[in-house]
Design an enzyme around this catalytic site. Structure first.
Site, PDB file in Angstrom:
ATOM      1  N   THR A   1       0.688  -1.149   0.087  1.00  0.00           N
ATOM      2  CA  THR A   1      -0.045  -0.053  -0.210  1.00  0.00           C
ATOM      3  C   THR A   1       0.748   1.278   0.000  1.00  0.00           C
ATOM      4  O   THR A   1       1.944   1.406   0.696  1.00  0.00           O
ATOM      5  CB  THR A   1      -1.071   0.085   1.208  1.00  0.00           C
ATOM      6  OG1 THR A   1      -1.849   1.172   1.121  1.00  0.00           O
ATOM      7  CG2 THR A   1      -0.426   0.017   2.473  1.00  0.00           C
ATOM      8  N   GLU A   2       0.383   2.177  -0.752  1.00  0.00           N
ATOM      9  CA  GLU A   2       1.471   3.469  -1.049  1.00  0.00           C
ATOM     10  C   GLU A   2       1.924   4.233   0.202  1.00  0.00           C
ATOM     11  O   GLU A   2       3.006   4.533  -0.017  1.00  0.00           O
ATOM     12  CB  GLU A   2       0.513   4.246  -2.132  1.00  0.00           C
ATOM     13  CG  GLU A   2       0.258   3.815  -3.403  1.00  0.00           C
ATOM     14  CD  GLU A   2      -1.394   3.328  -3.404  1.00  0.00           C
ATOM     15  OE1 GLU A   2      -1.361   2.355  -2.449  1.00  0.00           O
ATOM     16  OE2 GLU A   2      -1.909   3.828  -4.218  1.00  0.00           O
ATOM     17  N   ASN A   3       0.794   4.172   1.187  1.00  0.00           N
ATOM     18  CA  ASN A   3       1.626   4.966   2.479  1.00  0.00           C
ATOM     19  C   ASN A   3       2.440   4.214   3.270  1.00  0.00           C
ATOM     20  O   ASN A   3       2.903   4.740   4.211  1.00  0.00           O
ATOM     21  CB  ASN A   3       0.040   5.384   3.210  1.00  0.00           C
ATOM     22  CG  ASN A   3      -0.809   4.012   3.619  1.00  0.00           C
ATOM     23  OD1 ASN A   3      -1.017   3.331   2.828  1.00  0.00           O
ATOM     24  ND2 ASN A   3      -0.928   4.016   4.941  1.00  0.00           N
TER      25      ASN A   3
ATOM     26  N   SER B   1       8.368   3.700  -0.730  1.00  0.00           N
ATOM     27  CA  SER B   1       7.157   3.127  -1.327  1.00  0.00           C
ATOM     28  C   SER B   1       7.000   3.430  -2.639  1.00  0.00           C
ATOM     29  O   SER B   1       6.506   2.433  -3.484  1.00  0.00           O
ATOM     30  CB  SER B   1       5.956   3.685  -0.526  1.00  0.00           C
ATOM     31  OG  SER B   1       4.713   3.049  -1.156  1.00  0.00           O
TER      32      SER B   1
END
Lengths: 240, 232
Positions: B57-59, B99
Site C-alpha cells: 500500500t502506497e502509504n 514506497s
C-alpha cells in the site's frame, strides 16, 4: 545538546506569515494534530501566521487539523496529491470559491520532490504523469527510449511532524504506517519540529532503530497521548 | 446500430466479485501486488488456495491484511484508502519515497486499477472525468508505471451503455501506453502492439456481440477461451 521544547505553543512560535510549511501524515496517520492546533490557536489569538503554503498529501478532513487551518483562513495555497477525504468541505468550499490555490502533484512525485529537496537534488526525471495534463509545460527527456518528466525539488521553511519516540538529539522513531511523509519532510525543511509520544535521553533509542537521524530535526516536544484525526472526526470534534 | 439499440448483454455479465475473482487467478504465489482503492481491493478476497500474494500500500506497508474488528483500530495503521488494516507475519513499514521507489522502480509484479476508459494502445483514464470540481490524483499516475504488469478490472461498458474500451481516451489521461491486460464483465483482453487481443469471453456471447459493445477493433491471435467463473 538538548532539542527538547517545553510546549507545543513554543514549538510553533517561529512559524511566520507567508511561510511554506510541510505537515507530516497521510490522512490522520502520523499527523501532528497537537502542533497544528497550537498553530491555529496562535493565529486565533494573534492573527499570525497567515498566508501559509501548506504541503501535505491531503487537504484536511472535517473541522480539525489542516481543515481547521483552512477554515480559520490561514492557508493561501495547498500542495497535495489528494484534496479529498470523508469530509472535504473546508478545502472544497474555498477552492470552488477561488479563495485557495492548489498545486496538484502525483503522490509519488510529491514524495520524491520532498526527498530531493532534503537531499540537495534540484530536479529529477520520473515517468509519472508523462502525457497527462499534470505534465503540461514541464521539460520532457528521453532515456533508454522512454519519455520522462522533469520535476523540481520541494523545500520548506518549516516542517511539523509526528513521531513515536524522540531523544534529546532529535533522533526519531515512528508508529507503524505513521511514518509516511514524516521522515522526508524532516529532511526538506529549514526548521523541523517533531511532536513525539515520549522524549527519552540520548541513548534511549537503539541506533539500529532510529528512522530519522537527529541532524534533520531542530526541536522535539512531548505530547504523551496524541489525538488521532479519525477518532476526532468520528466524535464530531471541531477545533475552530 | 445506434446507441439506443446497442445490445450490451447486461443479462449475462459477470458481477464485480466475479471479475475480481478472475483477475486473482493470474496472481502468482509470492507476487508483490498493489490493488487500487475501491473495486480492485476486492481481488485480495479471491486468492487461490495455496497462493499468498504480498500486498503493497502506497502509504508504506508491505504485507498488510484484513481490517481489524471494530474498536480495535490503530489509526496509524491504515491503507491508502485510509481504512484501518492489520499486519501479516513478515510485514514491513517504509516511508513514502521508498514506497514509490517500489512502484516506479519496477519492483511490483502486478498493479490492478479501475478505469473510466482504456485505449487500444494501453492508455488509461481513471482519475477524473472532466475539468469541474476539485481534482485529486493520489498515486494513480505513479502506479501505472513500474509494475511488471498493470491490469485493469472494469465493467465492459458504462452504466449508460457506452464503451469503456476505446480507440482513444476522451477523459483526462492517467498514463500513456501503460495497461497490459483488461478484465471486464464480459471478457479478458490483452493489449499487444497497440491492439486489443481477446483471450477469453463469456461462452454465451459471440465475438461479434463483444465487438458491438467495444469502442475499438478486437483482434485474436489464437483460440478465444471461455471466460468461466464460479457463482459468487
Amino acid at each position: 545538546m538538548d532539542k527538547t521544547l517545553a510546549s507545543v505553543a513554543e514549538a510553533v512560535s517561529a512559524i511566520h506569515d507567508g511561510a511554506t510549511l510541510m505537515i507530516g501524515g497521510f490522512g490522520g496517520s502520523g499527523a501532528p494534530i497537537e502542533l497544528i492546533h497550537a498553530l491555529i490557536d496562535r493565529f486565533l489569538a494573534t492573527g499570525s501566521p497567515k498566508n501559509l503554503t501548506v504541503i501535505n498529501n491531503n487537504a484536511g478532513n472535517g473541522r480539525i487539523g489542516i481543515a481547521a487551518m483552512i477554515d480559520a483562513g490561514m492557508v493561501k495555497k495547498m500542495v497535495c496529491s489528494f484534496p479529498r477525504s470523508s469530509d472535504p468541505r473546508a478545502f472544497t468550499d474555498k477552492y470552488l470559491a477561488g479563495e485557495i490555490e492548489l498545486e496538484l502533484v502525483p503522490q509519488g512525485t510529491l514524495a520524491e520532490r520532498i526527498r530531493a529537496g532534503g537531499a540537495g537534488i534540484p530536479a529529477f526525471y520520473t515517468p509519472t504523469g508523462y502525457g497527462t495534463e499534470l505534465a503540461e509545460g514541464k521539460v520532457i527527456a528521453e532515456f533508454e527510449g522512454r519519455a520522462y518528466v522533469q520535476e523540481r525539488w520541494l523545500k520548506a521553511d518549516f516542517a511539523i511532524v509526528k513521531g513515536q519516540l524522540g531523544d534529546t538529539y532529535g533522533n526519531l522513531t515512528y508508529n507503524k504506517a505513521g511514518r509516511n511523509f514524516n521522515p522526508l519532510m524532516c529532511m526538506a525543511a529549514a526548521t523541523t519540529i517533531a511532536q513525539v509520544s515520549k522524549i527519552v535521553p540520548a541513548g534511549g533509542i537503539d541506533p539500529e532503530q532510529v528512522v530519522t537521524p537527529g541532524i534533520f530535526v531542530n526541536g522535539v516536544v512531548e505530547v504523551e497521548n496524541p489525538q488521532q484525526e479519525e477518532v476526532l472526526i468520528r466524535a464530531g470534534v471541531a477545533h475552530v | 446500430m445506434t446507441d439506443t439499440t446497442l445490445n450490451t448483454r447486461e443479462d449475462i455479465k459477470l458481477s464485480n466479485a466475479q471479475i475480481a475473482w478472475r483477475a486473482a487467478q493470474d496472481i502468482e504465489d509470492g507476487a508483490y501486488v498493489n490493488l487500487g482503492i475501491g473495486f480492485p481491493e476486492m481481488v485480495a478476497r479471491f486468492q487461490p488456495p495455496g497462493r499468498q500474494a504480498i500486498f503493497h500500500t502506497e502509504n508504506g506497508i508491505l504485507n498488510f491484511g484484513e481490517a481489524p474488528p471494530a474498536g480495535e483500530e490503530d489509526w496509524d495503521l491504515i491503507n491508502a484508502g485510509k481504512k484501518a488494516v492489520t499486519l501479516k507475519p513478515g510485514a514491513a513499514f517504509f516511508h513514502h519515497a521508498d514506497s514509490f521507489a517500489m512502484v516506479r522502480g519496477g519492483h511490483l509484479d502486478v498493479a490492478i486499477l479501475g478505469a473510466y476508459q482504456v485505449a487500444e494502445n494501453g492508455d488509461l483514464a481513471n482519475w477524473r472525468v472532466g475539468s469541474k470540481g476539485v481534482p485529486a490524483v493520489g498515486g494513480a499516475m505513479d502506479l501505472v508505471h513500474g509494475a511488471k504488469q498493470v491490469f485493469v478490472i472494469t465493467e465492459h461498458v458504462t452504466k449508460d451503455g457506452k464503451p469503456k474500451l476505446v480507440e482513444k481516451c476522451t477523459f483526462p489521461l492517467t498514463g500513456v501506453g501503460c495497461i497490459t491486460r483488461v478484465y471486464t464483465s464480459h471478457a479478458v483482453i490483452d493489449i499487444r502492439d497497440r491492439r486489443f487481443v481477446v483471450r477469453e469471453k463469456l461462452a454465451a456471447m459471440s465475438l461479434e456481440e463483444l465487438q458491438a459493445m467495444t469502442g475499438a477493433p478486437l483482434h485474436t491471435d489464437g483460440p478465444v477461451a471461455d471466460l468461466t467463473v464460479p457463482a459468487l
